[in-house]
Enzyme design. Structure first.
Site: not given
Length: 731
Positions: A233-234, A460, A462, A586, A590, A594, A657, A661
């Site tokens: 989606g971004f 989405i 992630t 975490l 993944t 990202q 955090k 992005e």
């Protein structure tokens, strides 16, 4: 993984991975319920005006066409909260591509053919789609996106700038950019009496349900929205889009389930875009490189349908210690599609400009760009004066420089070459705020020894399912395989969207709280569990959204290596490296995905992604993936992502955090700074094009003997555009 000691941080595989690679994961357009029809929109063919007539007869005469909906016969809707969703309600056309009709067919092919056969006549009006820094209609808005003040000022920036021995006054341009997720926007909807069910490609079902309830004047509990699998989606799917309203409207009008999947070439005009931004930065520094004055002024555009002000000057309020600071936004309402969210809105274009200006300042001072940033490290957040909850930008810069081999860099532009290729390296810093919203979640202990966790998170791509399950397993103190998780169903409870790098923090906080409460309940329980298990619920309203006395941000440092061909002007990125400080990581697998994805998206922003508004027709000329190139694996041989450990107790129970992005923030600036280091040519606009590097300004500089590149690379003079797209000058 069989224990709990490494649940958080472990590189657990995505839970839905097998479904996706085997094709069993169903996306919004793939729910083939009985009697389903297909919808195809009809876009407006004028840049501004009104519909004066619609001839649907040719479409209705085609085999398989079920209905043609326009403002003349579509069901009436209540006013939406988002005016871009007031579809088929009026003959008014605010911009080219605005949907003026929807054809419903038995098949996708029939709907598409029907849409092509609809004849629409218009009364065209004069229009304005061109953004300029001195646009007469530009104004200072009440606020920028996110509620940020449009203007801030501390000290006397003009006086401090005038008295600074080293000054930089520069302008940059970021063009319109488009999200282009792999899965286009799509929704499937059907009615059963006054109950509406929707499968939507959305970043958040709570917002979709609320908007549908508003426009169809229904209680929210009569609407169920699912978003089980979403193909990216971004930001463009962060709010409800035309597909979901059109699908529900057509389903009501025809009495059948309807799928509306937007064609990709329609996306730039109807699902938002990153607004173009024109930047002016003035930096004044002393001989040691300490900034005395920083001014960042931004002009952007919005549509006449809805105000959207890209908050691109906001990151300048966070980054560097400056004796005097001014940031300001101006916006010009034009006859263009409404801009919207795109990965790292505000920070992404704003940090491109700020970090490019910092590189120019470093060049003017003769100070290493990494060292310049370190010398301007603030003790508190410059704008608010709040202490940082944690800030490890300096560590990111130093660790990145070490891993990248920065110490071996010759600072002179054009000093390194391999045959016809000039090689350069650049650096840029990154920041993104810590955002978190209230959320509901539940955790149930089952008689079989397992646990069911439910949270209305949207995955989405992630890995949200996986990370939320890891958070649950950690809080419950059980192996990960004993936790089952359900997501993306509006019936589970309210949840924020997957956006603003806030998803995991928001959902995870609620999951952690529900699981902690369940542990307490189980400690008080004796004997076998009842058949329906033991349930605990959580609602983080009032805690997750409580005001913090700390400035909470993630930080990072980007390093890029490029080659520039002196014969063709082609720029290639050979290496990207990023180091990030983003709280507790975490899931290592993944997280790296990202970071790498964001960095690569920034590469596209720097070199390949470009969009223009045609001044004659008022539409985006680059409307598909043939003309708007999204980077592929071949566009960068090496992307490395690392992070530093952060123990921040002022965030959330996980100490995390957002990471979705910050990977894009600063990436484009690092590439642009590397191009300057390779060539000595500074381009103010994006993307870095062959035409920009080979334009007549380079030729003039070359003939005049100015700039190191002029003598090193005469091959550049062989190719140039008559009118360069970017304002480029040799160092």
């Amino acid at each position: 993984m069989t224990g709990t000691e490494t649940v958080l941080g472990a590189p657990a595989e995505r839970r839905e991975g097998r479904e996706k690679v085997t094709g069993t994961a169903r996306y919004a357009a793939e729910f083939d319920v009985p009697g389903r029809a297909q919808g195809w929109p009809v876009p407006a063919a004028v840049a501004r005006g009104r519909v004066t007539g619609v001839d649907a007869a040719p479409a209705l005469a085609l085999p398989g066409v079920v209905a043609v909906l326009t403002h003349e016969n579509a069901p009436r809707l209540a006013d939406p909260e988002d005016p871009t969703l007031a579809l088929l309600q009026s003959p008014h056309v605010p911009h080219r591509g605005w949907f003026v009709g929807l054809v419903v067919g038995e098949t996708l092919e029939a709907a598409r053919a029907g849409a092509a056969a609809v004849r629409v006549t218009y009364e065209a009006e004069d229009f304005d789609v061109t953004l300029t820094a001195d646009h007469p209609g530009a104004y200072v808005p009440d606020s920028a996106n996110g509620g940020f003040p449009a203007v801030t000022e501390h000290g006397d920036p003009d006086a401090a700038y005038a008295s600074s021995p080293t000054r930089v006054d520069v302008e940059y341009r970021v063009p319109p950019l488009h999200n282009h997720p792999m899965e286009p926007h799509a929704s499937t909807a059907w009615w059963e009496g006054d109950r509406l069910t929707v499968h939507s490609s959305s970043q958040g079902t709570t917002a979709v349900r609320a908007e549908l309830a508003r426009v169809f004047e229904l209680p929210e509990d009569r609407i169920t929205v699912f978003a089980e699998h979403v193909g990216g989606g971004f930001g463009s799917k962060g709010t409800p889009r035309p597909d979901v309203v059109l699908a529900a409207t057509a389903a009501r009008a025809t009495g059948r389930p309807v799928t509306v999947a937007l064609p990709r070439r329609f996306l730039p005009t109807v699902v938002g875009h990153r607004a173009p931004t024109l930047h002016r930065l003035r930096l004044g520094a002393d001989a040691d490189g300490r900034i005395a004055s920083l001014t960042h002024e931004v002009t952007t555009h919005t549509s006449r349908v809805k105000e959207f002000v890209e908050q691109a000057a906001v990151p300048a309020r966070v980054m560097y210690a400056a004796g005097a600071l001014r940031t300001a936004h101006r916006v010009a309402p034009l006859d263009v599609p409404t801009p919207s969210w795109m990965r790292a809105p505000g920070e992404c274009p704003g940090m491109y400009a700020l970090e490019s200006a910092m590189d120019e300042l470093a060049t003017g001072l003769g100070i290493d760009p990494v060292e310049l940033r370190i010398r301007n490290e603030p003790e508190t957040e410059p704008d608010s004066g709040k202490p940082f909850s944690s800030r490890n930008l300096v560590e990111c810069l130093r660790e990145g420089a070490r891993r990248f081999g920065w110490q071996e860099r010759d600072p002179r532009p054009g000093a390194r070459a391999a045959g016809p290729l000039l090689i350069g390296s650049g650096v840029a810093a990154a920041t993104y705020p810590v955002l978190v919203s209230p959320c509901a979640a539940s955790a149930r202990a089952l008689p079989d020894g397992g646990f069911l966790v439910r949270v209305n998170a949207t995955d989405i791509g992630t890995g949200a399912r996986t990370v939320c399950a890891q958070i649950a397993a950690d809080a419950l103190g059980v192996p990960l395989e004993r936790v089952r998780i359900e997501v993306a169903d509006s019936g589970i409870g309210f949840a924020p969207m997957a956006g603003g790098s806030s998803g995991t923090a928001s959902w995870g906080w609620a999951v952690h709280e529900a699981c902690a409460r369940l542990v307490a309940r189980l400690a008080e329980h004796s004997g076998p569990l009842p058949d329906d298990g033991v349930l605990a619920e959580a609602d983080t309203s009032g805690t997750a959204d409580a005001e913090s006395p700390y400035a909470r941000h993630a930080f990072g440092a980007h390093f890029a290596e490029v080659t520039v061909d002196t014969v063709t002007g082609e720029v290639r990125v050979t290496r990207l490296l990023g180091v990030f400080a983003a709280g507790r990581i975490l899931n290592a697998r993944t997280a790296r995905s990202q970071f790498v994805g964001g960095m690569t998206m920034g590469l596209g922003m720097a070199l390949t992604e470009d969009s223009t508004v045609d001044p004659a027709f008022g539409d985006f000329t680059e409307s598909d993936l043939a003309s708007y190139h999204v980077p592929a694996h071949a566009d960068v041989p090496s992307v490395e992502a690392y992070w530093v450990d952060e123990d921040d107790a002022h965030l959330n129970p996980m100490g995390s955090k957002g990471i979705g992005e910050i990977g894009i923030v600063g990436s484009a600036a690092a590439v642009g700074n590397a191009v300057h280091h390779a060539t000595g040519i500074r381009c103010g606009g994006l993307p870095r094009t062959r035409g920009g590097l080979l334009g007549p300004r380079w030729k003039q500089n070359h003939r005049a003997g100015r700039g190191g590149v002029g003598t090193l690379c005469p091959g550049f003079a062989r190719f140039f555009r008559p009118e360069p797209r970017d304002a480029c000058t040799a160092a």
